[in-house]
Design a protein around this motif. Structure first.
Motif, PDB file in Angstrom:
ATOM      1  N   VAL A 189      46.753  87.656   4.151  1.00 36.62           N
ATOM      2  CA  VAL A 189      47.607  86.497   3.844  1.00 36.62           C
ATOM      3  C   VAL A 189      46.700  85.277   3.709  1.00 36.62           C
ATOM      4  CG1 VAL A 189      49.509  85.031   4.635  1.00 36.62           C
ATOM      5  CG2 VAL A 189      49.558  87.500   5.082  1.00 36.62           C
ATOM      6  N   ASP A 190      46.551  84.766   2.493  1.00 33.36           N
ATOM      7  CA  ASP A 190      45.580  83.684   2.263  1.00 33.36           C
ATOM      8  C   ASP A 190      46.221  82.394   1.777  1.00 33.36           C
ATOM      9  OD1 ASP A 190      46.324  84.436  -0.260  1.00 33.36           O
ATOM     10  OD2 ASP A 190      44.327  85.055  -0.917  1.00 33.36           O
ATOM     11  N   ARG A 191      47.575  82.338   1.764  1.00 35.40           N
ATOM     12  CA  ARG A 191      48.265  81.109   1.365  1.00 35.40           C
ATOM     13  C   ARG A 191      49.322  80.783   2.417  1.00 35.40           C
ATOM     14  NH1 ARG A 191      50.623  82.755  -2.908  1.00 35.40           N
ATOM     15  NH2 ARG A 191      52.783  82.658  -2.225  1.00 35.40           N
ATOM     16  N   ILE A 192      49.200  79.630   3.041  1.00 34.25           N
ATOM     17  CA  ILE A 192      50.068  79.245   4.142  1.00 34.25           C
ATOM     18  C   ILE A 192      50.741  77.909   3.849  1.00 34.25           C
ATOM     19  CG2 ILE A 192      50.155  78.634   6.597  1.00 34.25           C
ATOM     20  CD1 ILE A 192      49.500  81.544   6.236  1.00 34.25           C
ATOM     21  N   GLN A 193      52.040  77.850   4.054  1.00 33.94           N
ATOM     22  CA  GLN A 193      52.787  76.603   3.999  1.00 33.94           C
ATOM     23  C   GLN A 193      52.910  76.046   5.425  1.00 33.94           C
ATOM     24  OE1 GLN A 193      53.809  75.497   0.985  1.00 33.94           O
ATOM     25  NE2 GLN A 193      53.340  77.373  -0.135  1.00 33.94           N
ATOM     26  N   VAL A 194      52.789  74.737   5.575  1.00 31.43           N
ATOM     27  CA  VAL A 194      52.807  74.132   6.905  1.00 31.43           C
ATOM     28  C   VAL A 194      53.955  73.129   7.016  1.00 31.43           C
ATOM     29  CG1 VAL A 194      51.529  72.748   8.592  1.00 31.43           C
ATOM     30  CG2 VAL A 194      50.311  74.408   7.149  1.00 31.43           C
ATOM     31  N   VAL A 195      54.723  73.253   8.092  1.00 32.85           N
ATOM     32  CA  VAL A 195      55.753  72.273   8.426  1.00 32.85           C
ATOM     33  C   VAL A 195      55.383  71.638   9.764  1.00 32.85           C
ATOM     34  CG1 VAL A 195      58.158  71.949   9.141  1.00 32.85           C
ATOM     35  CG2 VAL A 195      57.643  73.343   7.142  1.00 32.85           C
ATOM     36  N   ALA A 196      55.258  70.324   9.775  1.00 33.65           N
ATOM     37  CA  ALA A 196      55.010  69.583  11.009  1.00 33.65           C
ATOM     38  C   ALA A 196      56.361  69.231  11.628  1.00 33.65           C
ATOM     39  CB  ALA A 196      54.200  68.317  10.715  1.00 33.65           C
ATOM     40  N   ASN A 197      56.588  69.693  12.847  1.00 27.78           N
ATOM     41  CA  ASN A 197      57.899  69.531  13.478  1.00 27.78           C
ATOM     42  C   ASN A 197      57.835  68.554  14.653  1.00 27.78           C
ATOM     43  OD1 ASN A 197      60.646  70.093  13.701  1.00 27.78           O
ATOM     44  ND2 ASN A 197      60.324  71.745  15.168  1.00 27.78           N
ATOM     45  N   MET A 198      58.973  67.920  14.898  1.00 26.48           N
ATOM     46  CA  MET A 198      59.144  67.011  16.042  1.00 26.48           C
ATOM     47  C   MET A 198      58.126  65.863  16.020  1.00 26.48           C
ATOM     48  SD  MET A 198      60.147  69.720  19.092  1.00 26.48           S
ATOM     49  CE  MET A 198      58.736  70.816  18.875  1.00 26.48           C
ATOM     50  N   VAL A 199      57.945  65.275  14.837  1.00 31.86           N
ATOM     51  CA  VAL A 199      56.999  64.170  14.697  1.00 31.86           C
ATOM     52  C   VAL A 199      57.729  62.833  14.781  1.00 31.86           C
ATOM     53  CG1 VAL A 199      55.422  65.546  13.303  1.00 31.86           C
ATOM     54  CG2 VAL A 199      57.183  64.181  12.179  1.00 31.86           C
ATOM     55  N   ARG A 200      56.985  61.773  15.076  1.00 32.07           N
ATOM     56  CA  ARG A 200      57.589  60.436  15.193  1.00 32.07           C
ATOM     57  C   ARG A 200      57.876  59.825  13.835  1.00 32.07           C
ATOM     58  NH1 ARG A 200      53.830  60.133  19.640  1.00 32.07           N
ATOM     59  NH2 ARG A 200      52.239  59.384  18.195  1.00 32.07           N
ATOM     60  N   ASP A 201      57.018  60.117  12.868  1.00 26.42           N
ATOM     61  CA  ASP A 201      57.200  59.547  11.537  1.00 26.42           C
ATOM     62  C   ASP A 201      56.409  60.389  10.538  1.00 26.42           C
ATOM     63  OD1 ASP A 201      54.404  58.546  11.422  1.00 26.42           O
ATOM     64  OD2 ASP A 201      55.094  57.083  12.905  1.00 26.42           O
ATOM     65  N   PRO A 202      56.605  60.160   9.231  1.00 27.01           N
ATOM     66  CA  PRO A 202      55.891  60.962   8.219  1.00 27.01           C
ATOM     67  C   PRO A 202      54.374  60.884   8.337  1.00 27.01           C
ATOM     68  CG  PRO A 202      57.749  59.825   7.216  1.00 27.01           C
ATOM     69  CD  PRO A 202      57.629  59.290   8.615  1.00 27.01           C
ATOM     70  N   ASN A 203      53.849  59.734   8.748  1.00 24.38           N
ATOM     71  CA  ASN A 203      52.395  59.608   8.885  1.00 24.38           C
ATOM     72  C   ASN A 203      51.851  60.568   9.943  1.00 24.38           C
ATOM     73  OD1 ASN A 203      52.173  57.614   6.919  1.00 24.38           O
ATOM     74  ND2 ASN A 203      52.470  55.948   8.386  1.00 24.38           N
ATOM     75  N   GLU A 204      52.604  60.695  11.036  1.00 24.45           N
ATOM     76  CA  GLU A 204      52.181  61.626  12.077  1.00 24.45           C
ATOM     77  C   GLU A 204      52.239  63.061  11.565  1.00 24.45           C
ATOM     78  OE1 GLU A 204      54.458  62.975  15.839  1.00 24.45           O
ATOM     79  OE2 GLU A 204      53.179  61.331  16.531  1.00 24.45           O
ATOM     80  N   GLY A 205      53.252  63.368  10.763  1.00 18.85           N
ATOM     81  CA  GLY A 205      53.366  64.701  10.194  1.00 18.85           C
ATOM     82  C   GLY A 205      52.186  65.031   9.306  1.00 18.85           C
ATOM     83  N   ARG A 206      51.824  64.107   8.441  1.00 20.67           N
ATOM     84  CA  ARG A 206      50.681  64.313   7.541  1.00 20.67           C
ATOM     85  C   ARG A 206      49.388  64.429   8.342  1.00 20.67           C
ATOM     86  NH1 ARG A 206      49.462  66.096   2.498  1.00 20.67           N
ATOM     87  NH2 ARG A 206      51.385  65.105   1.751  1.00 20.67           N
ATOM     88  N   ALA A 207      49.218  63.608   9.376  1.00 19.06           N
ATOM     89  CA  ALA A 207      48.009  63.655  10.198  1.00 19.06           C
ATOM     90  C   ALA A 207      47.895  64.990  10.934  1.00 19.06           C
ATOM     91  CB  ALA A 207      48.013  62.502  11.196  1.00 19.06           C
TER      92      ALA A 207
END
Length: 294
Positions: A189-207
């Motif tokens: 499996v060489d392709r992974i999608q990532v979901v950032a959960n329970m973040v304070r804001d979109p910037n934290e999710g991207r970080a």
């Protein structure tokens, strides 16, 4: 396990010659996480309900075989579970129940140790059983267990896409990396999608996503990560869990609902497979049939 059902689950039972022609290919998405407590099941359940609300014919599989709780999250009371399928007491069609927005749910059993201890051949067999399902579907969401057990690896390998849910905790990042490494090196499996959960804001999710990317780029050069989106920390989501209803249905204007609906819109654009990849794969017979037609 009864001999006939065991043969099905270990992929040695031939399909009936009188079966109807399979329906079209299904986009399959495994939702997983390196550790428990990252909100993987809530993401799976709400993503499936959101897709069904968008008109996608959606099937939600609870693949946490020993500690299942999709039925609890959605307030459902199943008559049969995957444990009954494995024991030969029910067919896959008999296990399926309908949930919110018309989403179809395949519930598993909780507290059944023997389900958590199924052999690798039986995990593959469970994947293969879906080739016998004749319902018209667009997408299937697979909610896996946490960790790097054989069941997690097999269900992720058998899906077209793997979504790894992470939250901003060192253990979550470390365990997500460990899972991605094993999926890549042992299952291809060489392709992974990532979901950032329970973040304070979109910037934290991207970080948070960038943290995981940096670790993977350093040690896993053959793995491609893609940022699917983030879901904010949301009291409305917590309240919906207490009420055993999906937040996208109960509180559609909640921040978590808006975020999950956006993720659903992105996944809804993904195309169904057109050719088999080789190896274990959900709805493999439909994919082969589609390729023969083409």
């Amino acid at each position: 396990m009864q001999s006939r059902e065991y043969a099905k689950l270990t992929n040695t039972f031939p399909l009936s010659a009188t079966r109807h022609e399979p329906a079209g290919p299904v986009r399959t998405i495994a939702v997983t996480g390196g550790k428990g407590g990252v909100g993987k099941t809530n993401v799976s359940a709400n993503l499936a309900v959101a897709l069904a609300g968008m008109g996608k014919r959606t099937l939600l599989l609870d693949a946490d075989l020993g500690l299942a709780n999709i039925d609890v999250v959605l307030g459902l009371q199943p008559k049969h579970t995957l444990a009954d399928l494995v024991a030969g007491r029910a067919t896959l069609e008999e296990v399926i129940i309908e949930g919110p927005n018309g989403v179809l749910v395949v519930p598993a059993a909780s507290g059944r140790r023997h389900m958590a201890e199924l052999q690798p051949a039986e995990h593959v067999g469970l994947v293969n059983v879906f080739s016998e399902l004749e319902r018209d579907l667009d997408v299937m969401i697979i909610d896996t267990a946490a960790g790097i057990t054989d069941s997690v690896l097999t269900f992720c390998q058998a899906a077209q896409d793997t979504v790894v849910v992470v939250c901003d905790e060192p253990a979550s990042i470390t365990d997500a990396y460990a899972l991605i490494k094993v999926l890549s090196r042992e299952r291809g499996v060489d392709r992974i999608q990532v979901v950032a959960n329970m973040v304070r804001d979109p910037n934290e999710g991207r970080a948070l996503y960038e943290k995981l990317v940096r670790v993977c780029e350093k040690f896993l050069i053959d793995v491609s990560l893609n940022y699917l989106g983030c879901v904010p920390q949301d009291d409305w989501l917590r309240l919906s869990v207490q009420r055993q209803q999906p937040v996208v249905k109960l509180y559609p204007s909640a921040p978590a609902s808006l975020a999950i609906n956006e993720i659903a819109r992105r996944t809804a654009r993904w195309q169904a497979p057109t050719a088999p990849r080789g190896g274990v794969e959900f709805f493999l017979e439909r994919i082969i049939q589609q390729k023969v037609k083409a």
